[in-house]
Write a protein that holds these residues in place. Sequence first.
Motif, mmCIF file in Angstrom:
data_model
loop_
_atom_site.group_PDB
_atom_site.id
_atom_site.type_symbol
_atom_site.label_atom_id
_atom_site.label_comp_id
_atom_site.label_asym_id
_atom_site.label_seq_id
_atom_site.Cartn_x
_atom_site.Cartn_y
_atom_site.Cartn_z
ATOM 1 N N ARG A 27 59.594 44.986 38.836
ATOM 2 C CA ARG A 27 58.262 45.469 39.197
ATOM 3 C C ARG A 27 57.642 46.240 38.044
ATOM 4 O O ARG A 27 56.439 46.177 37.820
ATOM 5 C CB ARG A 27 58.350 46.360 40.436
ATOM 6 C CG ARG A 27 58.388 45.625 41.756
ATOM 7 C CD ARG A 27 59.557 44.716 41.933
ATOM 8 N NE ARG A 27 59.553 44.058 43.228
ATOM 9 C CZ ARG A 27 60.623 43.930 43.979
ATOM 10 N NH1 ARG A 27 61.790 44.393 43.594
ATOM 11 N NH2 ARG A 27 60.540 43.291 45.127
ATOM 12 N N ARG A 28 58.459 46.955 37.293
ATOM 13 C CA ARG A 28 57.946 47.668 36.128
ATOM 14 C C ARG A 28 57.464 46.683 35.070
ATOM 15 O O ARG A 28 56.485 46.938 34.377
ATOM 16 C CB ARG A 28 59.014 48.585 35.546
ATOM 17 C CG ARG A 28 59.278 49.795 36.400
ATOM 18 C CD ARG A 28 60.384 50.596 35.780
ATOM 19 N NE ARG A 28 60.701 51.714 36.613
ATOM 20 C CZ ARG A 28 60.809 52.961 36.172
ATOM 21 N NH1 ARG A 28 60.644 53.231 34.904
ATOM 22 N NH2 ARG A 28 61.097 53.928 36.990
ATOM 23 N N GLU A 29 58.171 45.586 34.939
ATOM 24 C CA GLU A 29 57.739 44.554 33.998
ATOM 25 C C GLU A 29 56.380 44.006 34.411
ATOM 26 O O GLU A 29 55.521 43.772 33.562
ATOM 27 C CB GLU A 29 58.776 43.445 33.919
ATOM 28 C CG GLU A 29 60.032 43.853 33.187
ATOM 29 C CD GLU A 29 61.109 42.768 33.193
ATOM 30 O OE1 GLU A 29 60.781 41.583 33.460
ATOM 31 O OE2 GLU A 29 62.261 43.110 32.930
ATOM 32 N N GLN A 32 53.856 46.471 33.346
ATOM 33 C CA GLN A 32 53.639 46.455 31.894
ATOM 34 C C GLN A 32 52.819 45.245 31.471
ATOM 35 O O GLN A 32 51.981 45.335 30.581
ATOM 36 C CB GLN A 32 54.976 46.464 31.163
ATOM 37 C CG GLN A 32 55.700 47.785 31.263
ATOM 38 C CD GLN A 32 57.104 47.732 30.683
ATOM 39 O OE1 GLN A 32 57.624 46.654 30.395
ATOM 40 N NE2 GLN A 32 57.717 48.887 30.520
ATOM 41 N N GLN A 33 53.072 44.115 32.103
ATOM 42 C CA GLN A 33 52.347 42.894 31.761
ATOM 43 C C GLN A 33 50.934 42.880 32.329
ATOM 44 O O GLN A 33 50.058 42.193 31.809
ATOM 45 C CB GLN A 33 53.118 41.668 32.254
ATOM 46 C CG GLN A 33 54.421 41.458 31.533
ATOM 47 C CD GLN A 33 55.253 40.349 32.149
ATOM 48 O OE1 GLN A 33 54.849 39.705 33.121
ATOM 49 N NE2 GLN A 33 56.436 40.130 31.606
ATOM 50 N N HIS A 34 50.719 43.635 33.393
ATOM 51 C CA HIS A 34 49.422 43.676 34.073
ATOM 52 C C HIS A 34 49.027 45.127 34.361
ATOM 53 O O HIS A 34 48.961 45.552 35.516
ATOM 54 C CB HIS A 34 49.483 42.889 35.386
ATOM 55 C CG HIS A 34 49.948 41.494 35.234
ATOM 56 N ND1 HIS A 34 49.117 40.475 34.834
ATOM 57 C CD2 HIS A 34 51.175 40.934 35.391
ATOM 58 C CE1 HIS A 34 49.806 39.344 34.773
ATOM 59 N NE2 HIS A 34 51.064 39.603 35.098
ATOM 60 N N ARG A 68 43.082 42.362 42.967
ATOM 61 C CA ARG A 68 44.171 42.971 42.208
ATOM 62 C C ARG A 68 45.308 43.415 43.121
ATOM 63 O O ARG A 68 46.479 43.287 42.767
ATOM 64 C CB ARG A 68 43.660 44.154 41.395
ATOM 65 C CG ARG A 68 42.785 43.732 40.229
ATOM 66 C CD ARG A 68 42.282 44.939 39.485
ATOM 67 N NE ARG A 68 41.412 44.561 38.371
ATOM 68 C CZ ARG A 68 40.799 45.427 37.596
ATOM 69 N NH1 ARG A 68 40.954 46.738 37.792
ATOM 70 N NH2 ARG A 68 40.027 45.007 36.612
ATOM 71 N N LEU A 69 44.987 43.948 44.290
ATOM 72 C CA LEU A 69 46.033 44.335 45.236
ATOM 73 C C LEU A 69 46.802 43.110 45.726
ATOM 74 O O LEU A 69 48.031 43.148 45.866
ATOM 75 C CB LEU A 69 45.437 45.105 46.412
ATOM 76 C CG LEU A 69 44.772 46.438 46.080
ATOM 77 C CD1 LEU A 69 44.159 47.048 47.335
ATOM 78 C CD2 LEU A 69 45.741 47.396 45.412
ATOM 79 N N GLN A 70 46.092 42.030 45.971
ATOM 80 C CA GLN A 70 46.757 40.788 46.386
ATOM 81 C C GLN A 70 47.629 40.243 45.267
ATOM 82 O O GLN A 70 48.747 39.773 45.509
ATOM 83 C CB GLN A 70 45.719 39.746 46.806
ATOM 84 C CG GLN A 70 45.023 40.078 48.085
ATOM 85 C CD GLN A 70 43.831 39.167 48.356
ATOM 86 O OE1 GLN A 70 43.278 38.543 47.457
ATOM 87 N NE2 GLN A 70 43.419 39.114 49.617
ATOM 88 N N ARG A 71 47.141 40.321 44.050
ATOM 89 C CA ARG A 71 47.899 39.841 42.897
ATOM 90 C C ARG A 71 49.161 40.680 42.697
ATOM 91 O O ARG A 71 50.225 40.154 42.395
ATOM 92 C CB ARG A 71 47.016 39.858 41.642
ATOM 93 C CG ARG A 71 47.681 39.279 40.438
ATOM 94 C CD ARG A 71 47.827 37.766 40.563
ATOM 95 N NE ARG A 71 48.434 37.275 39.346
ATOM 96 C CZ ARG A 71 49.503 36.497 39.301
ATOM 97 N NH1 ARG A 71 50.048 36.061 40.416
ATOM 98 N NH2 ARG A 71 50.000 36.124 38.153
ATOM 99 N N GLN A 74 51.653 39.495 45.112
ATOM 100 C CA GLN A 74 52.239 38.217 44.694
ATOM 101 C C GLN A 74 53.308 38.418 43.627
ATOM 102 O O GLN A 74 54.348 37.770 43.654
ATOM 103 C CB GLN A 74 51.158 37.285 44.140
ATOM 104 C CG GLN A 74 50.211 36.766 45.177
ATOM 105 C CD GLN A 74 49.031 36.031 44.541
ATOM 106 O OE1 GLN A 74 48.778 36.138 43.329
ATOM 107 N NE2 GLN A 74 48.296 35.297 45.350
ATOM 108 N N LEU A 75 53.048 39.309 42.686
ATOM 109 C CA LEU A 75 53.973 39.525 41.578
ATOM 110 C C LEU A 75 55.196 40.348 41.961
ATOM 111 O O LEU A 75 56.274 40.148 41.396
ATOM 112 C CB LEU A 75 53.254 40.213 40.412
ATOM 113 C CG LEU A 75 52.194 39.395 39.705
ATOM 114 C CD1 LEU A 75 51.428 40.260 38.723
ATOM 115 C CD2 LEU A 75 52.819 38.202 39.000
#
Length: 98
Positions: A27-29, A32-34, A68-71, A74-75
Amino acid sequence: MKSFADHWLLATLAPTAQRFAVLLEPRREAAQQHPDLAETVLRFAENGFSLTATARVLHVHPNTVKYRLQRWQQLTDWDVRTWHGLSSTMIALGLPTL
């Protein structure tokens, strides 16, 4: 001024943060990516879970906040509109890097 009431959860978990590494690092990744998604999640929590208030603070449209919350969900598989998803996200974003 920071108060215990505002930071008790992270303060109590910080000494054992290493135990959570396997759960938190993916989740931290994602954060960092987003970074825009992570920022949106944090502002959403700070603004009373209001899409409109969060959008105003971030200077975006409320639909952008919703996306963004939905994304983020998803992630990370964490829905920040639930206690589990929000608390897990706040822990992942708030604990020191492992």
